[in-house]
Scaffold this motif. Structure first.
Motif, mmCIF file in Angstrom:
data_model
loop_
_atom_site.group_PDB
_atom_site.id
_atom_site.type_symbol
_atom_site.label_atom_id
_atom_site.label_comp_id
_atom_site.label_asym_id
_atom_site.label_seq_id
_atom_site.Cartn_x
_atom_site.Cartn_y
_atom_site.Cartn_z
ATOM 1 N N UNK A 112 20.100 -33.846 4.954
ATOM 2 C CA UNK A 112 21.343 -33.027 4.601
ATOM 3 C C UNK A 112 22.600 -33.674 4.783
ATOM 4 N N UNK A 113 22.601 -34.516 5.945
ATOM 5 C CA UNK A 113 23.990 -35.417 5.810
ATOM 6 C C UNK A 113 24.061 -36.251 4.682
ATOM 7 N N UNK A 114 23.250 -36.953 4.214
ATOM 8 C CA UNK A 114 23.110 -37.725 3.067
ATOM 9 C C UNK A 114 23.344 -37.050 1.827
ATOM 10 N N UNK A 115 22.937 -35.763 1.700
ATOM 11 C CA UNK A 115 23.173 -34.932 0.480
ATOM 12 C C UNK A 115 24.716 -34.331 0.555
ATOM 13 N N UNK A 116 25.324 -34.397 1.658
ATOM 14 C CA UNK A 116 26.624 -33.788 1.690
ATOM 15 C C UNK A 116 27.723 -34.416 0.703
ATOM 16 N N UNK A 117 27.574 -35.558 0.304
ATOM 17 C CA UNK A 117 28.450 -36.163 -0.479
ATOM 18 C C UNK A 117 28.192 -35.712 -1.970
ATOM 19 N N UNK A 118 26.821 -35.576 -2.180
ATOM 20 C CA UNK A 118 26.253 -35.149 -3.583
ATOM 21 C C UNK A 118 26.751 -33.561 -3.753
ATOM 22 N N UNK A 119 26.673 -32.733 -2.881
ATOM 23 C CA UNK A 119 27.005 -31.560 -2.951
ATOM 24 C C UNK A 119 28.757 -31.264 -3.313
ATOM 25 N N UNK A 120 29.340 -32.395 -2.752
ATOM 26 C CA UNK A 120 30.714 -32.503 -3.117
ATOM 27 C C UNK A 120 31.011 -32.670 -4.499
ATOM 28 N N UNK A 121 30.129 -33.582 -5.027
ATOM 29 C CA UNK A 121 30.249 -33.639 -6.411
ATOM 30 C C UNK A 121 30.051 -32.718 -7.199
ATOM 31 N N UNK A 122 29.001 -32.057 -6.925
ATOM 32 C CA UNK A 122 28.605 -30.789 -7.740
ATOM 33 C C UNK A 122 29.576 -29.848 -7.314
ATOM 34 N N UNK A 123 30.384 -29.472 -6.459
ATOM 35 C CA UNK A 123 31.444 -28.860 -6.295
ATOM 36 C C UNK A 123 32.458 -29.019 -7.194
ATOM 37 N N UNK A 124 32.977 -30.392 -7.477
ATOM 38 C CA UNK A 124 34.010 -30.690 -8.376
ATOM 39 C C UNK A 124 33.614 -30.357 -9.644
ATOM 40 N N UNK A 125 32.127 -30.545 -10.064
ATOM 41 C CA UNK A 125 31.904 -29.920 -11.373
ATOM 42 C C UNK A 125 32.129 -28.682 -11.609
ATOM 43 N N UNK A 126 31.665 -27.801 -10.662
ATOM 44 C CA UNK A 126 31.686 -26.242 -10.758
ATOM 45 C C UNK A 126 33.167 -25.734 -10.554
ATOM 46 N N UNK A 127 34.151 -26.585 -10.380
ATOM 47 C CA UNK A 127 35.679 -26.212 -10.277
ATOM 48 C C UNK A 127 35.794 -25.628 -11.821
ATOM 49 N N UNK A 128 35.192 -26.083 -12.928
ATOM 50 C CA UNK A 128 35.384 -25.750 -13.981
ATOM 51 C C UNK A 128 34.714 -24.471 -14.356
ATOM 52 N N UNK A 129 35.406 -23.512 -14.929
ATOM 53 C CA UNK A 129 34.792 -22.130 -15.199
ATOM 54 C C UNK A 129 33.586 -22.112 -16.274
#
Length: 132
Positions: free
Chosen positions: A83-100
């Motif tokens: 989960x700690x390793x995937x934390x950075x990956x989740x941040x990238x997914x969040x940057x993608x989902x900023x777009x509506x």
């Protein structure tokens, strides 16, 4: 509409995208995408990728508990590290989902969804790029 990202954990850059029109299992979408990785490359996936180790020997997924066999202390620790390793990956997914367009249900032309995902991934990579 569903999309899937291939992300480098070190640089947090999006290396590839895959899309599907409709409800498709994560593992099936990965196999349909045609991504071929070297066998010595570690592949980290969430709980939707159980069984990925059958086709890729270095696949790492979370351990799942059942009523009959709860997780041991070692398995819980491995899940925490993952989960700690995937934390950075989740941040990238969040940057993608900023777009509506990617945030909710996609209600536009289906054939353009893959192109839009790729363009948004390129924009996210550009904003993440560091000057040398």
């Amino acid at each position: 509409m569903k999309f899937q990202l291939l992300i480098c954990t070190v640089t947090q850059r999006i290396l590839g995208t895959a899309t599907s029109a409709g409800a498709v299992h994560d593992l099936k979408l990965f196999r349909q995408s045609g991504v071929r990785l070297p066998n010595d490359t570690a592949l980290i996936g969430d709980a939707g990728y159980q069984g990925l180790w059958r086709s890729h020997g270095q696949a790492i997924t979370t351990h799942k508990a059942t009523r009959a066999s709860p997780l041991s202390a070692d398995q819980r620790q491995e899940n925490r590290v993952l989960a700690y390793t995937r934390q950075g990956i989740e941040h990238v997914i969040r940057r993608m989902k900023i777009f509506r367009v990617l945030k909710g249900i996609y209600r536009h032309r289906r054939r353009r969804f893959a192109l839009r995902v790729q363009l948004i991934a390129a924009l996210c990579n550009l904003t993440r790029a560091r000057p040398a």
